[in-house]
Scaffold this motif. Sequence first.
Motif, PDB file in Angstrom:
ATOM      1  N   VAL A   1       6.882   9.247  -0.766  1.00 34.87           N
ATOM      2  CA  VAL A   1       5.852   8.217  -0.858  1.00 34.87           C
ATOM      3  C   VAL A   1       6.098   7.251   0.280  1.00 34.87           C
TER       4      VAL A   1
ATOM      5  N   ASP B   1       4.377  10.813  -6.367  1.00 37.75           N
ATOM      6  CA  ASP B   1       3.396   9.970  -7.034  1.00 37.75           C
ATOM      7  C   ASP B   1       3.469   8.559  -6.453  1.00 37.75           C
ATOM      8  N   ALA B   2       2.376   8.115  -5.810  1.00 39.61           N
ATOM      9  CA  ALA B   2       2.352   6.811  -5.152  1.00 39.61           C
ATOM     10  C   ALA B   2       2.325   5.652  -6.145  1.00 39.61           C
ATOM     11  N   ARG B   3       2.210   5.940  -7.424  1.00 34.55           N
ATOM     12  CA  ARG B   3       2.197   4.869  -8.427  1.00 34.55           C
ATOM     13  C   ARG B   3       3.598   4.424  -8.812  1.00 34.55           C
ATOM     14  N   VAL B   4       4.625   5.135  -8.344  1.00 37.81           N
ATOM     15  CA  VAL B   4       6.004   4.776  -8.687  1.00 37.81           C
ATOM     16  C   VAL B   4       6.786   4.460  -7.417  1.00 37.81           C
ATOM     17  N   SER B   5       7.934   3.838  -7.586  1.00 35.39           N
ATOM     18  CA  SER B   5       8.816   3.508  -6.467  1.00 35.39           C
ATOM     19  C   SER B   5      10.199   4.053  -6.760  1.00 35.39           C
TER      20      SER B   5
ATOM     21  N   GLY C   1      -9.956   1.955  -8.061  1.00 34.49           N
ATOM     22  CA  GLY C   1     -10.045   3.388  -7.819  1.00 34.49           C
ATOM     23  C   GLY C   1     -11.450   3.945  -7.889  1.00 34.49           C
TER      24      GLY C   1
ATOM     25  N   HIS D   1       0.865  -1.169   0.000  1.00 33.65           N
ATOM     26  CA  HIS D   1       0.000   0.000   0.000  1.00 33.65           C
ATOM     27  C   HIS D   1       0.900   1.217   0.000  1.00 33.65           C
ATOM     28  N   LYS D   2       0.658   2.168  -0.923  1.00 34.33           N
ATOM     29  CA  LYS D   2       1.474   3.373  -1.007  1.00 34.33           C
ATOM     30  C   LYS D   2       0.609   4.601  -0.808  1.00 34.33           C
ATOM     31  N   HIS D   3       1.262   5.675  -0.306  1.00 36.38           N
ATOM     32  CA  HIS D   3       0.563   6.912  -0.026  1.00 36.38           C
ATOM     33  C   HIS D   3       1.551   8.065  -0.191  1.00 36.38           C
TER      34      HIS D   3
ATOM     35  N   THR E   1      -7.582  -2.977  -2.912  1.00 36.97           N
ATOM     36  CA  THR E   1      -8.091  -1.609  -2.869  1.00 36.97           C
ATOM     37  C   THR E   1      -9.035  -1.319  -4.016  1.00 36.97           C
TER      38      THR E   1
ATOM     39  N   GLU F   1       5.093   3.632   2.081  1.00 35.90           N
ATOM     40  CA  GLU F   1       4.616   2.334   1.595  1.00 35.90           C
ATOM     41  C   GLU F   1       4.622   1.317   2.729  1.00 35.90           C
TER      42      GLU F   1
END
Length: 130
Positions: free
Chosen positions: A15, A40-44, A83, A3-5, A80, A17
Amino acid sequence: MSHKHAVLSAAGPYVGELRVMTRGTDRFVLIAAQHPGLRDARVSSTSALETEVVTTSLPMRLIYLIPSGPGGRGVWRYETGAGEDGLPLAIGIEVGTQRVITAPIHPTRSASCLARLGLPGVDDETCDLR
């Protein structure tokens, strides 16, 4: 499962995680990671700062309280979703078949402001994310 935020703090954006990892055949670890500089929580990133928070010999999973269901209370799910259901209201950690940790998520509040003010920050306008 992770889970990322995205978070804005006094130290800059990052971010955050939570991730459950399997180590060997009977060791499960909950890892909290911080990816400095990301928004951006969609990347690491490869420069994550990681801490092992919980270790157990029982299977561990993340579980999410999704804002739907009777009276808008929410429904606990293991995913989750795509969206369309909105952001989770809370996240939980399940060890074996028992939920051992539950934490609310405040996606419209600054994490550093909540850390500074505590629970009153949930209703304080100065904690609004812009």
